[in-house]
Design an enzyme around this catalytic site. Structure first.
Site, short mmCIF file in Angstrom:
data_model
loop_
_atom_site.label_atom_id
_atom_site.label_comp_id
_atom_site.label_asym_id
_atom_site.label_seq_id
_atom_site.Cartn_x
_atom_site.Cartn_y
_atom_site.Cartn_z
N ILE A 165 125.16 -10.53 -3.23
CA ILE A 165 124.64 -9.38 -2.49
C ILE A 165 125.79 -8.71 -1.74
O ILE A 165 126.74 -9.36 -1.31
CB ILE A 165 123.52 -9.82 -1.51
CG1 ILE A 165 122.69 -8.62 -1.06
CG2 ILE A 165 124.07 -10.61 -0.33
CD1 ILE A 165 121.35 -9.03 -0.45
N HIS A 166 125.71 -7.38 -1.64
CA HIS A 166 126.70 -6.59 -0.91
C HIS A 166 126.05 -5.95 0.31
O HIS A 166 124.86 -5.69 0.31
CB HIS A 166 127.27 -5.48 -1.81
CG HIS A 166 127.95 -5.98 -3.04
ND1 HIS A 166 128.08 -5.22 -4.19
CD2 HIS A 166 128.54 -7.17 -3.31
CE1 HIS A 166 128.72 -5.91 -5.11
NE2 HIS A 166 129.00 -7.09 -4.61
N ASP A 217 133.26 -13.36 1.34
CA ASP A 217 134.52 -13.08 0.64
C ASP A 217 135.30 -12.16 1.55
O ASP A 217 135.18 -10.93 1.51
CB ASP A 217 134.22 -12.40 -0.71
CG ASP A 217 135.47 -12.18 -1.53
OD1 ASP A 217 136.58 -12.26 -0.96
OD2 ASP A 217 135.37 -11.91 -2.74
N GLU A 243 137.20 8.28 -2.96
CA GLU A 243 137.64 7.78 -4.27
C GLU A 243 136.49 7.14 -5.03
O GLU A 243 135.72 6.35 -4.48
CB GLU A 243 138.76 6.74 -4.13
CG GLU A 243 139.20 6.20 -5.49
CD GLU A 243 140.19 5.05 -5.44
OE1 GLU A 243 140.56 4.55 -6.53
OE2 GLU A 243 140.57 4.63 -4.33
N LYS A 286 131.41 -2.00 -5.99
CA LYS A 286 130.47 -1.44 -6.97
C LYS A 286 129.39 -0.61 -6.30
O LYS A 286 128.79 -1.01 -5.31
CB LYS A 286 129.86 -2.58 -7.79
CG LYS A 286 128.90 -2.13 -8.88
CD LYS A 286 128.57 -3.29 -9.80
CE LYS A 286 128.05 -4.50 -9.06
NZ LYS A 286 127.73 -5.61 -9.97
N ASP A 298 130.69 -8.95 1.03
CA ASP A 298 130.29 -9.47 -0.27
C ASP A 298 129.99 -10.95 -0.13
O ASP A 298 130.84 -11.71 0.36
CB ASP A 298 131.42 -9.24 -1.29
CG ASP A 298 131.07 -9.72 -2.70
OD1 ASP A 298 129.89 -10.04 -2.94
OD2 ASP A 298 131.98 -9.78 -3.55
N CYS A 343 117.88 -21.09 -5.33
CA CYS A 343 119.17 -20.99 -4.63
C CYS A 343 119.34 -19.65 -3.93
O CYS A 343 120.25 -19.48 -3.12
CB CYS A 343 120.35 -21.30 -5.55
SG CYS A 343 120.48 -20.34 -7.05
N ASP A 355 128.78 -14.12 -2.50
CA ASP A 355 128.63 -14.52 -3.90
C ASP A 355 128.07 -15.93 -3.99
O ASP A 355 128.55 -16.84 -3.30
CB ASP A 355 129.98 -14.44 -4.62
CG ASP A 355 129.84 -14.47 -6.13
OD1 ASP A 355 129.31 -15.48 -6.64
OD2 ASP A 355 130.25 -13.51 -6.79
#
Length: 412
Positions: A168-169, A313, A43, A325, A112, A134, A114
């Site tokens: 970052i993923h 997450d 998908e 994404k 994920d 950071c 964040d």
């Protein structure tokens, strides 16, 4: 923040036509050069101008994907799982008469991280802001999670991708990871989750299990590396972020100390001397804890974990049908490309130095007619993806050879 003109439809269309590495993305997802279900039943979801969202798109090859992306010109697109049938035919697959099911079968194990989840511990930026300082929190998270997945779970096909703005993923493409059920994905995430609890909960690390009044229980061996990595960056982090300089900061710290006498002693001292630096406050806390028993010493380890351990997450990782994404998309707010990140050099990565779509198009124009991504600063990032894909293809060939040997033995 990118100017709206920097991610305009005209700019994005040029990016997709001239720069986006569709062939590399295809081979990465398909895990083979010839199209198979891992790509054709995959998908894709598109976000169009005006926040129009189109799901359940699927394609036969890289050229078809590129053609549709250029036709729709999305602000971004996301990648989902491989289904039991083509997503575009899901209604037929779900029909009672067909006798088929439409269900996700394979999907990379994804994570994920964040930066906004670190707002309670970072001091240099807030909300959507991010800087090189950071980024140290993200860098440590990458080192810890990368090591845990390799050493504790045996995965090695890990692709880290900058989200384009503040996070970052991670995509894990090992065959074993691809086939994990939702239940097993939840188990993996549960094993890797350490920071739990909302803003109202001071102590967010509770990993030691059953203990006694004098002994808090041992830190699980699976967290030793995370503790050691956190300890390694602890003083530089305190000097840079000054987490305990403000009154709110040091009072939050003292809430994590179980010994009320130590808390009262330091509270009185720090109220009289509010300007003490964070690293000195930490040294003073260590001095008070020294010789007071295992529970207080364990609390120091837990504090380091609470400030440095990866903040995941979890919902992103638990379900095969979750969309994430695609690498090399452009973040509409920053104009920056979502590029791969080398985990071995993650501390040197600067999110504000990542190429923007406008920068790349200018480089392309300067390179002259016939130029492509290879003539721009996107090249090292596409090369990084291609090296990763080569490793995946090697794994596929090894599995095929092993299956052939087993089949030969059975036939013999």
């Amino acid at each position: 923040m990118a100017n709206s003109a920097e991610t305009s439809p005209e700019v994005m269309l040029q990016f997709y036509r001239m720069l986006y590495p569709f062939k590399s993305i295809f081979t990465w997802l398909n895990q083979e050069h010839t199209p198979k279900d891992l790509f054709t039943n995959r998908e894709f979801a598109f976000t169009l101008q005006g926040d129009v969202y189109l799901r359940y798109n699927c394609f036969s090859n890289a050229e078809e994907l590129k053609k549709q992306v250029c036709a729709l010109n999305p602000t971004r697109f996301e990648i989902g799982p491989m289904y039991s049938s083509r997503p575009s035919e899901r209604k037929l697959a779900r029909s009672v008469k067909s006798g088929k099911l439409f269900t996700p079968l394979k999907r990379e194990l994804v994570f994920d991280i964040d930066m906004t989840d670190y707002d309670g511990v970072r001091t240099c930026c807030t909300s959507a802001g991010i800087c090189k300082r950071c980024w140290a929190f993200i860098a440590n998270a990458v080192r810890v999670l990368d090591s845990a997945l390799r050493t504790q779970f045996g995965y090695h096909q890990l692709l880290w991708v900058y989200s384009g703005r503040r996070g970052i993923h991670l995509w894990v493409s090992d065959d074993e990871a691809m086939g994990l059920t939702d239940e097993l994905r939840r188990a993996v995430v549960g094993a890797l989750t350490v920071i739990e609890g909302g803003k109202e909960m001071a102590k967010k690390v509770n990993v030691r299990g059953m203990g006694t009044k004098s002994h808090p229980g041992d830190l699980p061996p699976s967290l030793w590396h995370a503790r050691d990595e956190g300890s390694r960056i602890w003083y530089p982090l305190l000097d840079d972020q000054e987490c305990f300089l403000s009154e709110d900061g040091w009072r939050t710290l003292l809430k994590l100390v179980p010994d009320k006498k130590i808390v009262e002693t330091l509270e009185k001292r720090w109220e009289k001397q509010p300007g003490i630096e964070s690293s000195k406050k930490w040294d003073e806390l260590k001095g008070e804890v020294k010789g007071t028993g295992a529970r207080n010493l364990a609390a120091l380890e837990d504090i380091i974990l609470q400030y440095t351990y990866p903040r995941l997450d979890a919902e992103v990782s638990k379900h095969r049908n979750h969309l994430l994404k695609a690498p090399f998309c452009v973040h509409p707010k920053t104009g920056r490309v979502c590029v791969p990140v080398d985990p071995n050099r993650v501390e040197n990565f600067d999110p504000n130095a990542v190429p923007t779509v406008m920068q790349l198009l200018q480089e392309l124009d300067k390179a002259g007619e016939g130029a492509n991504w290879e003539h721009t600063s996107l090249k090292p990032y596409v090369d990084m993806l291609d090296r990763h894909v080569a490793g995946i293809l090697d794994d596929v060939r090894r599995r095929e050879r092993a299956r052939a040997v087993v089949q030969h033995d059975l036939n013999w």
